[in-house]
Design a protein around this motif. Structure first.
Motif, PDB file in Angstrom:
ATOM      1  N   GLU A 244       0.830  -1.211   0.000  1.00  8.38           N
ATOM      2  CA  GLU A 244       0.000   0.000   0.000  1.00  8.38           C
ATOM      3  C   GLU A 244       0.866   1.263   0.000  1.00  8.38           C
ATOM      4  N   THR A 247       1.845   1.801  -3.516  1.00  7.02           N
ATOM      5  CA  THR A 247       0.698   2.258  -4.305  1.00  7.02           C
ATOM      6  C   THR A 247       0.406   3.736  -4.080  1.00  7.02           C
ATOM      7  N   LEU A 248       0.543   4.195  -2.838  1.00  7.02           N
ATOM      8  CA  LEU A 248       0.198   5.581  -2.488  1.00  7.02           C
ATOM      9  C   LEU A 248       1.334   6.571  -2.724  1.00  7.02           C
ATOM     10  N   GLY A 258      -3.658   6.936   5.708  1.00  7.18           N
ATOM     11  CA  GLY A 258      -4.045   6.537   4.361  1.00  7.18           C
ATOM     12  C   GLY A 258      -3.892   5.042   4.143  1.00  7.18           C
ATOM     13  N   VAL A 259      -2.798   4.474   4.649  1.00 14.00           N
ATOM     14  CA  VAL A 259      -2.571   3.029   4.518  1.00 14.00           C
ATOM     15  C   VAL A 259      -3.593   2.258   5.346  1.00 14.00           C
ATOM     16  N   ASP A 261      -6.544   3.132   6.142  1.00 14.75           N
ATOM     17  CA  ASP A 261      -7.838   3.221   5.459  1.00 14.75           C
ATOM     18  C   ASP A 261      -7.933   2.199   4.334  1.00 14.75           C
ATOM     19  N   ARG A 262      -6.863   2.057   3.562  1.00 16.93           N
ATOM     20  CA  ARG A 262      -6.871   1.101   2.441  1.00 16.93           C
ATOM     21  C   ARG A 262      -6.930  -0.336   2.934  1.00 16.93           C
TER      22      ARG A 262
END
Length: 339
Positions: A244, A247-248, A258-259, A261-262
């Protein structure tokens, strides 16, 4: 530019085989791994993993100091095949060579999940085919040489016979000097520029008994091997976090929130799980950034400013400081040595 997760790995047991063979050729492997940025602690657990990129960097550094064809084609002779770990023990307690090969193909990923082995009948012969599946393997010839050398030595150790293949195929061009190839596989017919890399044997060899096999021991080693294979095919939480992060990482620093959340987790829950594994989010972020930075610095078309952006840094100067903290070198100095 799209980032790809760093997924393909080699067992530390196998890495230590390469390093052991290099030491026998007079190479200072302590200095070599430090140059690449591999910690000595990471080489102590034979069941742990190193990325294919790190292993390819080992071959790159070795190629600057010695004949890597010589090492790769002698790997099985220089080091005991049992050094590859649990897969060797599963093979050692198979009743026949054919069963041992089946187990090798089954558990191949434990040794290296960037290659694939398969057994295929060809008339009165059987082909054991090696395929490179990882795009991170930049020295496929050395990978093929190593695998064939280790496999042939393993077959001889398992049976107590001087087994020789009828034919050896290499999916790479004929080298200028094939002396080592001829020495390693004589009297086999050598075929270069083949569609695939393979050892060809008489099918009758599959019934050859394995010396001192103890089928009663098999469940113990299979259980260990199955656990390792499951760990590889079921990504760890740390592995999922790393994926992740990659990816971000598009022009801004991936955040813990953010991680989380994913991954459909709360921030505190994710922190707690990582803490139980002895990890922190910052550790993983730094590891991913370091590995990607080293990969990008080998690309001559990317400026250090581009790389800083790709790694999510707001300022190139922050990337410079971070890279020097990780490696003891500036990005420019690392790039010079990498080429």
């Amino acid at each position: 530019m799209t980032h790809l997760p760093i997924t393909n790995t080699l067992s530390v047991a196998s890495v230590n085989m390469i390093l052991g063979a290099a030491r026998q050729q007079g190479i200072d492997t302590n200095a070599l791994v430090e140059t690449i940025g591999i910690s000595h602690d990471s080489l102590r657990d034979p069941d742990s993993r190193l990325s294919i990129q790190q292993v390819q960097a080992i071959w790159r550094e070795l190629s600057a100091q010695t004949d890597t064809n010589r090492i790769s084609l002698r790997l099985g002779e220089l080091i005991s095949p049992s050094a590859v770990g649990v897969v060797a023990y599963v093979m050692m307690h198979s009743l026949t060579l054919g069963r041992a090969i089946t187990q090798l193909c089954r558990y191949q990923d434990i040794i290296c999940d960037g290659t694939r082995l398969l057994m295929r009948p060809e008339g009165d012969q059987v082909a054991l085919v090696s395929q490179v599946t990882s795009t991170e393997i930049v020295y496929p010839a050395l990978v093929y040489n190593s695998e064939l050398s280790i496999i042939l030595s393993a077959f001889r150790a398992l049976t107590g016979l001087l087994i020789t293949p009828a034919e050896v195929r290499f999916a790479y061009p004929r080298p200028a000097d094939v002396g080592e190839h001829e020495r390693a596989f004589s009297p086999a017919r050598l075929v270069f520029d083949a569609p695939e890399t393979a050892l060809l044997f008489s099918v009758s060899l599959l019934d050859t008994p394995v010396l001192n096999a103890s089928p009663g021991m098999m469940p113990l080693f299979e259980q260990h091997a199955d656990a390792l294979l499951s760990r590889l095919t079921t990504p760890s939480l740390a592995g999922r976090v790393r994926t992740e992060i990659v990816t971000l990482m598009k022009g801004e620093e991936p955040t813990l929130a953010g991680v989380a959340d994913r991954l459909a987790m709360g921030v505190r829950t994710l922190q707690g799980h990582l803490r139980s594994e002895g990890l922190t989010y910052q550790n993983l972020l730094d590891e991913v950034r370091k590995e990607l930075a080293q990969r990008h610095l080998r690309d001559p078309f990317l400026s250090t400013t581009d790389i800083a952006y790709l790694l999510g840094y707001a300022e190139p100067s922050v990337f410079f400081r971070s890279f020097k903290k990780w490696t003891g070198q500036t990005p420019g100095a690392y790039r010079q040595l990498a080429h």
